[in-house]
Design an enzyme around this catalytic site. Structure first.
Site, PDB file in Angstrom:
ATOM      1  N   HIS A  17       0.848  -1.201   0.000  1.00  0.00           N
ATOM      2  CA  HIS A  17       0.000   0.000   0.000  1.00  0.00           C
ATOM      3  C   HIS A  17       0.880   1.247   0.000  1.00  0.00           C
ATOM      4  CE1 HIS A  17       0.943   0.279   4.249  1.00  0.00           C
ATOM      5  NE2 HIS A  17       0.457  -0.933   4.446  1.00  0.00           N
ATOM      6  N   CYS A 125       1.842 -10.593  21.448  1.00  0.00           N
ATOM      7  CA  CYS A 125       0.939 -10.234  20.347  1.00  0.00           C
ATOM      8  C   CYS A 125       1.364 -11.008  19.110  1.00  0.00           C
ATOM      9  CB  CYS A 125       0.958  -8.737  20.045  1.00  0.00           C
ATOM     10  SG  CYS A 125      -0.035  -8.360  18.569  1.00  0.00           S
ATOM     11  N   CYS A 128       2.099  -8.648  16.095  1.00  0.00           N
ATOM     12  CA  CYS A 128       3.393  -7.949  16.166  1.00  0.00           C
ATOM     13  C   CYS A 128       4.530  -8.964  16.123  1.00  0.00           C
ATOM     14  CB  CYS A 128       3.538  -7.157  17.457  1.00  0.00           C
ATOM     15  SG  CYS A 128       2.484  -5.718  17.585  1.00  0.00           S
ATOM     16  N   CYS A 143      -2.926  -5.277  22.744  1.00  0.00           N
ATOM     17  CA  CYS A 143      -1.858  -4.694  21.946  1.00  0.00           C
ATOM     18  C   CYS A 143      -2.293  -3.286  21.539  1.00  0.00           C
ATOM     19  CB  CYS A 143      -1.584  -5.531  20.697  1.00  0.00           C
ATOM     20  SG  CYS A 143      -0.495  -4.679  19.542  1.00  0.00           S
ATOM     21  N   HIS A 146      -2.523  -3.258  17.572  1.00  0.00           N
ATOM     22  CA  HIS A 146      -3.551  -4.061  16.905  1.00  0.00           C
ATOM     23  C   HIS A 146      -4.875  -4.116  17.661  1.00  0.00           C
ATOM     24  CE1 HIS A 146       0.257  -5.624  15.114  1.00  0.00           C
ATOM     25  NE2 HIS A 146      -0.466  -5.352  14.053  1.00  0.00           N
ATOM     26  N   LYS A 294     -11.491  13.924   1.808  1.00  0.00           N
ATOM     27  CA  LYS A 294     -12.122  14.898   0.919  1.00  0.00           C
ATOM     28  C   LYS A 294     -12.202  14.319  -0.492  1.00  0.00           C
ATOM     29  CE  LYS A 294      -9.584  18.492   2.258  1.00  0.00           C
ATOM     30  NZ  LYS A 294      -8.855  19.710   2.051  1.00  0.00           N
ATOM     31  N   LYS A 297     -12.391  15.253  -7.895  1.00  0.00           N
ATOM     32  CA  LYS A 297     -13.230  14.935  -9.056  1.00  0.00           C
ATOM     33  C   LYS A 297     -12.759  13.692  -9.801  1.00  0.00           C
ATOM     34  CE  LYS A 297     -11.154  18.559 -11.977  1.00  0.00           C
ATOM     35  NZ  LYS A 297     -10.412  19.539 -11.222  1.00  0.00           N
TER      36      LYS A 297
HETATM   37 ZN    ZN Z   1       0.266  -6.141  17.982  1.00  0.00          ZN
END
Ligand code: ZN
Length: 498
Positions: A17, A125, A128, A143, A146, A294, A297
């Site tokens: 991402h 965790c 993690c 956590c 998370h 926001k 267009k």
């Molecule tokens: Zn975690």
């Protein structure tokens, strides 16, 4: 001179991402900048494929961890290519060359007496892949990252004697105040150290998906040590048939704030334990936050990097990330903010400047850059810029360096308005002045474009070509260092309006 820059390696339990792209673009800008300076550069990125979260994700999808890695690693490679990253190698922690070298180094740390066997009990965790200390726990033993309830776990582990490195780490932070930048991140790391360090697990007994501990193959090396060592192992096999460790080590790390502790505390201690020289520096950046959502267009309400690149090109995304949010801080980004920067800064300020300068040289001087001296006022504002940019990029101050360059764009636009070449062109007595003005503009545009090259390699490459400016060496960045006489080439709009 050599320069070695790294991104974190990305965990393959999900798709790439914008956050991943952000770290990679930052490292790429530094890599390209140092290449412009004529240095030997090694730029590393890659994927982290071991550990419990990957094993769990694979299980949930009904595939093996190896299959999951084989599916997702190419997605991260594609992302790097899409954003025009110029990495010299793409490491995967499942590479045989990596795993072999991890074992060698972990064995060395063991032989040096920094490892012992013990029982670990704590709040764990799984996402993690880390135990949490009491001070790191969220409300009701959750956590904080998370927000899931943690379980109390007890297991036989090999331990790394992190606690014994506390004095050495404190000394490191004192002697090298720029080891971790920005300052507020350094202070965060240092205060974590000063709270008192506990030994950390070096291995996991319950998991099979990882690098086996060389002296106890029932255990695998804790994924964080396996992952951190990528920065070192890659130099051993990333270039076929050549070990370039001597040439490139130590590295300049770029990473996000959520993995500060591992890099700024565990990693230097582990390197000390292995008798390996410490990194040159690490720059810790913040998060790009999609706040407000926001609408815009053409991009809807989410800034999706694939969509931005498809519509506006990788350069525009590369620019926006470092222009909108001060590198090092957290900051808001939005599709509307992107479009506004694209239109006002890239299209109207920079693209339009390029277009005006080239077309005026075409119209008034038959497309040949006049020979002559630039006017002193303009020269004064342009000289010194390359040194300022260089100094800022030495500190990975990507946003400040970009602002320094953008001052030149604004200054050149202002100069066009001040000198009004279209009026000078009507007055035969002003021919010499017009030569000076057009020369200064061509030279200013060339220098600015050369400085922008690391940020926006594709568009600046096209403009440099149109200016008949060969290569992008920083040695050529001096204003007035090139006499006129070049025939200007054609140029398609750099940032067409959408
Ligand atoms: Zn975690």
């Amino acid at each position: 001179m050599s320069f070695y820059v790294t991104t974190p390696i990305y965990y393959v339990n999900g798709e790439p991402h914008l956050g991943h792209a952000y770290s990679t673009i930052a490292a790429d800008i530094l890599a390209r900048h140092h290449r412009q300076r004529g240095e030997d550069v090694f730029f590393l990125t890659g994927t982290d494929e071991h550990g419990e979260p990957v094993a769990q994700q694979a299980e949930a999808e009904g595939v093996t961890p190896r299959e999951l890695g084989d599916r997702l690693a190419p997605r991260f490679k594609e992302m790097a290519a899409k954003i025009n990253a110029s990495n010299d190698f793409f490491i995967r922690t499942t590479d045989e060359g990596h795993m072999k070298r991890v074992q060698e180094i972990v064995q060395r740390v063991y032989d040096n007496g920094h490892v012992y066997e013990g029982m670990y009990e704590g709040w764990y965790c799984p996402r993690c892949a880390d135990f949490k200390t009491e001070s790191e726990l969220g409300p009701n033993n959750t956590c904080p990252i998370h927000q899931i309830p943690l379980t109390r776990e007890k297991q036989k582990n090999w331990f790394f004697k992190l606690s014994s490195f506390q004095p050495a780490l404190e000394r490191l932070y004192e002697e090298r105040p720029d080891f971790v930048v920005p300052d507020f991140r350094r202070n965060e790391a240092l205060s974590f150290i000063k709270q008192g360090l506990q030994d950390v697990s070096l291995s996991r007994p319950t998991l099979k998906w990882g690098v086996p501990v060389p002296w106890d193959t029932d255990q695998v090396i804790y994924v964080w040590f396996d992952a951190l060592l990528n920065y070192y192992t890659a130099l051993g096999y990333g270039i076929e048939g050549e070990d370039v460790t001597e040439k490139f080590w130590p590295p300049f790390h770029i990473l996000a704030k959520d993995i500060l502790k591992f890099h700024a505390v565990y990693w230097p201690a582990f390197l000390m334990a292995a008798d390996i020289e410490l990194p040159k520096r690490m720059f810790i950046h913040g998060f790009l936050l999609m706040g407000g959502h926001k609408m815009s267009k053409s991009l809807g309400n989410v800034l999706d990097p694939d969509e931005v690149i498809a519509k506006f090109g990788a350069d525009a995304l590369r620019f926006y990330c470092f222009r909108e949010v001060s590198f090092g801080q957290d900051g808001q980004i939005s599709p509307a903010g992107f479009e506004s920067r694209y239109e006002t800064e890239l299209a109207d300020q920079y693209g339009n400047l390029a277009n005006r300068v080239l077309s005026m040289i075409g119209r008034y001087r038959d497309g040949v850059v006049p020979e002559g001296d630039a006017e002193a006022g303009l020269a004064g504002d342009l000289e010194g810029a390359p040194d300022r940019v260089r100094a800022l990029l030495d500190d990975a101050e990507l946003t400040q360096a970009l602002e320094e360059i953008w001052k030149l764009v604004r200054r050149l636009n202002q100069y066009v308005e001040e000198t009004k070449p279209w009026e000078l062109s009507k007055d035969d007595a002003a021919a010499d002045r017009l030569d000076s003005v057009l020369y200064g503009l061509a030279e200013g545009l060339r220098v600015t474009t050369l400085l922008l090259h690391a940020y926006m390699p594709e568009t600046t490459g096209r403009l440099l070509k149109a200016l008949q400016a060969d290569g992008a060496s920083f040695d050529n960045a001096g204003f007035g260092s090139r006499p006129g006489g070049q025939q200007i080439g054609a140029l398609e709009p750099l940032f067409p309006k959408r």
